[in-house]
Design an enzyme around this catalytic site. Structure first.
Site, short mmCIF file in Angstrom:
data_model
loop_
_atom_site.label_atom_id
_atom_site.label_comp_id
_atom_site.label_asym_id
_atom_site.label_seq_id
_atom_site.Cartn_x
_atom_site.Cartn_y
_atom_site.Cartn_z
CG HIS A 120 -15.46 77.15 22.57
ND1 HIS A 120 -15.85 78.03 21.59
CD2 HIS A 120 -16.28 76.05 22.40
CE1 HIS A 120 -17.06 77.56 21.14
NE2 HIS A 120 -17.43 76.54 21.77
CE LYS A 124 -17.81 69.73 20.20
NZ LYS A 124 -19.03 70.28 20.03
FE LIG Z 1 -16.59 72.02 23.85
#
Ligand SMILES: [Fe+2]
Length: 257
Positions: A120, A124
């Site tokens: 998920h 990042k």
């Molecule tokens: Fe997230």
């Protein structure tokens, strides 16, 4: 000498029944041999098919295992960056699988969905350390950068065919039931079900994990907190979560600590 003669009406007349029986026996014997040969051929064909299907299943298993190993490696690479999120994806996946089972969604049978849970936050990798690890509150511009990670993640896995079904969790894991989430501001059932399950599992793990600025809460107080934030979550998912005993949640927490 012929055993048959033709009548004027062109019918075969048996003149020697013994010879006729012998001929029929011979024909029957021949037919039996042919049938046995056909049967042997069919058996060989069936055995070939069984072997092919065994090989196919083996190949499928190997492919799935290699997909899972790749996804876990990627997920670990994302988590290795942040000591505080160790095993987060693993626990969220386990919580999500548990909640999904209550609502009758066999998440564990859909590894491609599980991949979405594990990956998920892959986006990042596109967010700078200065923002990701900033101890103070993020500025509006920094928050906007941070909130790009679901889109970056979606972009990263877009071309990987076997990860296609994982995209709904990667892209929509920060959407909220009341429409106040990001990146697309989806509301209610517009949000894919798997992403709705994820959102609750993610929040549960965040509340019950230690953070630099606060200690982990108990499962009981996590339940209260989640109930208070109900506008964020699908009520049906919250209800499913309520049916899972505290001990089961603790078990998952302890197994992936
Ligand atoms: Fe997230």
């Amino acid at each position: 000498m012929s055993t048959r003669s033709r009548s004027s009406r062109n019918r075969i007349v048996v003149s020697d029944p013994h010879a006729e029986i012998a001929a029929l026996r011979e024909a029957l014997e021949h037919q039996r041999d042919e049938d046995a040969a056909k049967e042997r051929h069919l058996e060989r064909y069936a055995a070939d098919l069984r072997a092919t299907s065994r090989r196919e299943r083996q190949r499928e298993r190997e492919l799935r295992e290699s997909h899972t190993a790749t996804v876990r490696a990627l997920s670990n690479a994302v988590e290795a960056r942040d000591a505080y999120t160790a095993h987060h994806a693993e626990r969220v996946t386990a919580y999500g699988t548990e909640i999904a089972a209550v609502i009758g969604l066999a998440l564990s049978e859909l590894p491609e969905v599980e991949y979405g849970f594990l990956l998920h936050d892959i986006g990042k990798v596109g967010v700078s350390d200065a923002i990701l690890f900033k101890p103070a509150k993020l500025s509006a511009a920094e928050r906007r950068q941070m909130e790009l990670h679901p889109l970056i993640g979606d972009e990263i896995i877009r071309e990987i065919e076997f990860l296609n079904p994982a995209r709904e969790v990667v892209r929509h894991h920060h959407e909220r039931w009341d429409g106040s989430g990001y990146p697309d501001g989806l509301a209610g059932e517009e949000i894919p079900l798997t992403a709705r399950v994820f959102a609750l599992a993610d929040a549960l793990d965040a509340i019950t994990s230690d953070r630099p600025y606060r200690a982990a809460s108990s499962v009981a107080s996590a339940r209260e907190e989640l109930r208070r934030a109900e506008g964020q979550f699908d009520p049906a998912i919250l209800e499913a979560f309520e049916q899972i005993p505290d001990e089961r949640i603790e078990e998952i927490r302890a197994a992936a600590a």
